[in-house]
Design a protein around this motif. Structure first.
Motif, short mmCIF file in Angstrom:
data_model
loop_
_atom_site.label_atom_id
_atom_site.label_comp_id
_atom_site.label_asym_id
_atom_site.label_seq_id
_atom_site.Cartn_x
_atom_site.Cartn_y
_atom_site.Cartn_z
N TYR A 154 4.70 18.87 23.05
CA TYR A 154 3.56 17.95 22.96
C TYR A 154 2.25 18.66 22.62
CZ TYR A 154 6.08 13.76 24.09
OH TYR A 154 6.93 12.69 24.03
N ARG A 155 2.08 19.90 23.05
CA ARG A 155 0.89 20.65 22.65
C ARG A 155 0.85 20.81 21.13
NH1 ARG A 155 1.68 23.75 27.14
NH2 ARG A 155 2.88 25.27 25.97
N PHE A 156 2.01 21.12 20.55
CA PHE A 156 2.08 21.25 19.11
C PHE A 156 1.69 19.95 18.42
CE2 PHE A 156 4.41 20.76 15.11
CZ PHE A 156 3.97 21.88 14.42
N LEU A 157 2.25 18.84 18.89
CA LEU A 157 1.90 17.54 18.30
C LEU A 157 0.41 17.26 18.47
CD1 LEU A 157 4.91 15.29 19.38
CD2 LEU A 157 4.54 16.43 17.18
N ASP A 158 -0.12 17.52 19.66
CA ASP A 158 -1.54 17.26 19.91
C ASP A 158 -2.44 18.09 18.99
OD1 ASP A 158 -0.99 15.42 21.91
OD2 ASP A 158 -1.24 16.87 23.55
N PRO A 165 -3.66 13.55 14.94
CA PRO A 165 -4.75 12.88 15.67
C PRO A 165 -4.22 11.69 16.47
CG PRO A 165 -4.83 12.32 13.35
CD PRO A 165 -3.73 13.34 13.50
N HIS A 166 -5.00 11.30 17.45
CA HIS A 166 -4.65 10.12 18.25
C HIS A 166 -5.46 8.92 17.76
CE1 HIS A 166 -3.22 13.21 21.10
NE2 HIS A 166 -2.32 12.29 21.37
N ASP A 167 -4.86 7.77 17.79
CA ASP A 167 -5.54 6.52 17.46
C ASP A 167 -6.51 6.21 18.60
OD1 ASP A 167 -5.92 3.55 17.73
OD2 ASP A 167 -4.81 3.59 15.83
N ALA A 168 -7.77 6.03 18.27
CA ALA A 168 -8.80 5.81 19.29
C ALA A 168 -8.56 4.54 20.10
CB ALA A 168 -10.17 5.77 18.64
N SER A 169 -7.97 3.53 19.49
CA SER A 169 -7.80 2.27 20.21
C SER A 169 -6.57 2.24 21.11
CB SER A 169 -7.74 1.10 19.21
OG SER A 169 -6.61 1.24 18.37
N THR A 170 -5.55 3.04 20.78
CA THR A 170 -4.32 3.01 21.58
C THR A 170 -4.06 4.30 22.35
OG1 THR A 170 -2.93 3.83 19.78
CG2 THR A 170 -3.22 1.43 19.95
N THR A 181 -2.22 8.60 9.05
CA THR A 181 -2.83 9.63 8.20
C THR A 181 -1.76 10.51 7.57
OG1 THR A 181 -3.08 11.11 10.09
CG2 THR A 181 -4.96 9.69 9.55
N LYS A 182 -0.53 10.35 8.02
CA LYS A 182 0.63 11.09 7.50
C LYS A 182 0.36 12.59 7.38
CE LYS A 182 2.64 7.27 4.94
NZ LYS A 182 1.81 6.17 5.21
N PRO A 183 0.02 13.23 8.49
CA PRO A 183 -0.20 14.68 8.42
C PRO A 183 1.12 15.40 8.12
CG PRO A 183 -0.13 13.98 10.70
CD PRO A 183 -0.08 12.73 9.85
N MET A 184 1.02 16.46 7.37
CA MET A 184 2.19 17.27 7.07
C MET A 184 2.38 18.26 8.21
SD MET A 184 3.36 16.09 4.28
CE MET A 184 4.56 17.33 3.87
#
Length: 78
Positions: free
Chosen positions: A21-25, A29-34, A41-44
């Motif tokens: 989860y640290r790697f994912l974080d 990015p996190h959605d501000a509303s959820t 944003t489809k990050p690679m």
């Protein structure tokens, strides 16, 4: 297997999960509303790194599954 050895394996699982989860974080990015990961944003991501982290997590989970079966399920059936 004694309780301390089981606790050690559970802590190792938690460490692998936290690492994943640290790697994912760090990369998504996190959605501000959820508060959830924003995949719009489809990050690679580095697929090799994702696989490495997932493999560690999955290996530890399978190890714990074996402990549960050997230490709990099989003993109850005996």
């Amino acid at each position: 297997m004694d309780i301390e050895a089981i606790r050690k394996e559970l802590r190792a699982y938690e460490d692998r999960r936290d690492e994943f989860y640290r790697f994912l974080d760090e990369h998504i990015p996190h959605d501000a509303s959820t508060g959830l990961y924003d995949f719009k944003t489809k990050p690679m991501l580095d697929a090799e790194k994702v696989y490495e982290l997932f493999h560690k997590l999955d290996y530890q989970a399978r190890k714990i599954r074996g402990i549960v079966i050997n230490e709990i399920v099989n003993k109850e059936e005996s």
